[in-house]
Design an enzyme around this catalytic site. Structure first.
Site, mmCIF file in Angstrom:
data_model
loop_
_atom_site.group_PDB
_atom_site.id
_atom_site.type_symbol
_atom_site.label_atom_id
_atom_site.label_comp_id
_atom_site.label_asym_id
_atom_site.label_seq_id
_atom_site.Cartn_x
_atom_site.Cartn_y
_atom_site.Cartn_z
ATOM 1 N N TYR A 102 10.151 4.201 11.793
ATOM 2 C CA TYR A 102 11.439 3.801 11.212
ATOM 3 C C TYR A 102 12.088 2.677 12.015
ATOM 4 C CZ TYR A 102 11.512 7.331 7.599
ATOM 5 O OH TYR A 102 11.226 8.044 6.477
ATOM 6 N N TYR A 111 15.454 14.673 1.226
ATOM 7 C CA TYR A 111 14.400 14.129 2.086
ATOM 8 C C TYR A 111 13.499 15.278 2.535
ATOM 9 C CZ TYR A 111 11.803 12.140 5.928
ATOM 10 O OH TYR A 111 10.772 11.754 6.751
ATOM 11 N N ASP A 117 13.578 24.243 1.986
ATOM 12 C CA ASP A 117 13.173 23.409 3.114
ATOM 13 C C ASP A 117 14.194 23.565 4.249
ATOM 14 O OD1 ASP A 117 12.716 21.417 4.948
ATOM 15 O OD2 ASP A 117 12.361 19.831 3.471
ATOM 16 N N LYS A 132 10.598 21.048 13.133
ATOM 17 C CA LYS A 132 11.667 20.599 14.030
ATOM 18 C C LYS A 132 12.019 21.603 15.134
ATOM 19 C CE LYS A 132 13.357 16.736 11.566
ATOM 20 N NZ LYS A 132 13.425 16.600 10.107
#
Ligand SMILES: *Cc1c(COP(=O)(O)O)cnc(C)c1O
Length: 421
Positions: free
Chosen positions: A19, A145, A237, A266
């Site tokens: 990114y 996302y 999610d 994560k």
């Protein structure tokens, strides 16, 4: 030349960062971390206010996790997870499932958030294929996302990030995130397609990468129950919001509709090692359980259920469930709320969900490419704070060990910034 500069030069010669527009990139070499701090090669200390891309739960280089992983490293570092198992994967699955809504009965391991999502979506598609029920559509939220692999991109918001791949992404039906005013309309859109819908994937309570957009639990619950009544499989999610970020252990704890599948990554290992998990209900699992080998789930990664990552996740769970950590999480929530109460400016809007705080600087248009972003980012870096705004949206996702003094310093720096712009 400073150590920072030497490393920066070597980095620029060989590395391509995520990114990042490399032409304008300024990359800071970090050589160590402790608690909520990171240190660059010249010894400058930064407060990691975004938990290193939302992964670090208990601070950097946590001695307890380090100790456990180091012991595991000398015992068993890796074993093929097809035809073999190991105690760390068994224990992690047992302990995680005990914390999730009771419908979750099986754990499938992978490597990261995107793969956890791919696994969930593939399970749903194959579920109906195994049952010989023809269905083809997937539902997703606008501004969602779910990762950067092709399946995950397909079900995420279509934007500049995904534009070059437009022709290669599969079709998805997008719905608005529900609120008081649009609920009936959103339900009507679902009803229109329901018979052909395989599953609905959503980020519960907070849409992270989409700009820390937040919605109310009661509205999401109503929508989920509506989908459930239409036989639409639910993929929750929790890759970003799981493990305490929303104030509760999981966002699921605030919803009154349990999903069919859940995705985690994560914070799963406390931010120590990459790992993804997809959990599934008995009904999903049963559709694959057969004498017919062709009904198996043909998906796997080399490092599936890596023992080191499982060990890190177990150690992180120990810490997460400790009373101290529960109190730290509550303290962050309370401090954020105080900040909001004292927040009086018409130059920005503020919102919060648990330990996640977002400040949206009012601008012509909120977007990831908002011209304010580089200025905001540098402003905080210059003041020893790592905050990586999503365009004009500044947000905090701190590690739970962050001190009151550091939070106060960050809040004060944010207010000072707002005064200046
Ligand atoms: C980060 C994220 C992912 C993707 O995880 P990666 O590990 O970066 O592939 C998926 N879903 C949500 C909600 C996320 O925030």
């Amino acid at each position: 030349m400073s150590d920072n500069l030497i490393l920066q030069e070597r980095d620029t010669a060989v590395n391509w960062h995520p990114y990042t527009q490399m032409k304008t990139a300024a990359t800071i070499p970090i050589v160590s971390g402790r608690g909520s701090y990171l240190y660059d090669a010249d010894g400058k200390q930064y407060i990691d206010a975004i938990s290193s891309w939302w992964v670090t739960l208990h601070g950097h280089a946590h001695p307890y996790i380090a100790q456990k992983v180091s012991e595991q490293l000398q015992t068993l570092e890796q074993v093929i997870f097809a035809g073999f198992t190991h105690p760390q994967a068994i224990e992690l699955s047992e302990r995680l499932l005990a914390l999730l809504p009771e419908q979750q009965e099986k754990v499938f391991y992978s490597d990261n958030g995107s793969t956890a999502v791919e696994v969930a979506v593939k399970m749903c598609i194959q579920y109906y294929a195994n049952l010989n029920i023809p269905k083809s559509k997937i539902l997703a939220f606008k501004n969602g996302y779910h990762g950067d692999t092709f399946g995950a991109m397909s079900i995420s918001e279509r934007n500049t990030w995904t534009a070059p791949f437009r022709e290669q992404l599969f079709e998805v039906i997008y719905i608005e995130v529900p609120d008081e005013s649009n609920m009936e309309q959103v339900k009507a859109t679902i009803d229109l397609h329901a018979a052909d819908v395989i599953c609905f994937i959503y980020e519960p309570l907070v849409q992270g990468a989409g700009g820390m957009l937040m919605h109310e639990a009661k509205h999401l619950s109503a929508l989920l129950n509506h989908c459930r009544a239409q036989n639409i499989l639910l993929i929750q999610d929790e890759i970003f919001v799981g493990f305490g970020r929303t104030g509760t252990l999981f966002a699921a704890d605030q919803l009154d509709c349990a999903p069919d599948l859940m995705c985690f990554s994560k914070g799963l290992t406390g931010g120590t090692m990459p790992m993804g998990i997809t959990t599934a209900s008995r009904a999903i699992y049963q559709a694959f359980f057969s004498d017919d080998k062709s009904r198996s789930f043909f998906h796997g990664h080399s490092f599936t259920a890596n023992p080191l990552a499982c060990t890190a996740a177990l150690a992180s769970l120990d810490l997460l469930l400790a009373t101290d950590t529960r109190e730290s999480i509550q303290n962050i929530c309370d401090r954020h709320q105080e900040f909001i109460r004292e927040f009086t400016t018409d130059k920005a809007r503020v919102r919060q969900c648990g330990t996640i705080l977002a400040i949206e600087i009012l601008s012509e248009q909120s977007s990831y490419f908002n011209a304010l972003q580089p200025y905001l980012y540098q402003y905080f870096i210059d003041r020893n704070i790592i905050i990586r705004p999503l365009g004009n949206i500044i947000y905090l996702v701190p590690p739970y060990c962050i001190s009151k003094a550091d939070l106060d310093y960050i809040y004060a720096t944010i207010m000072e910034l707002i005064d200046k712009i």
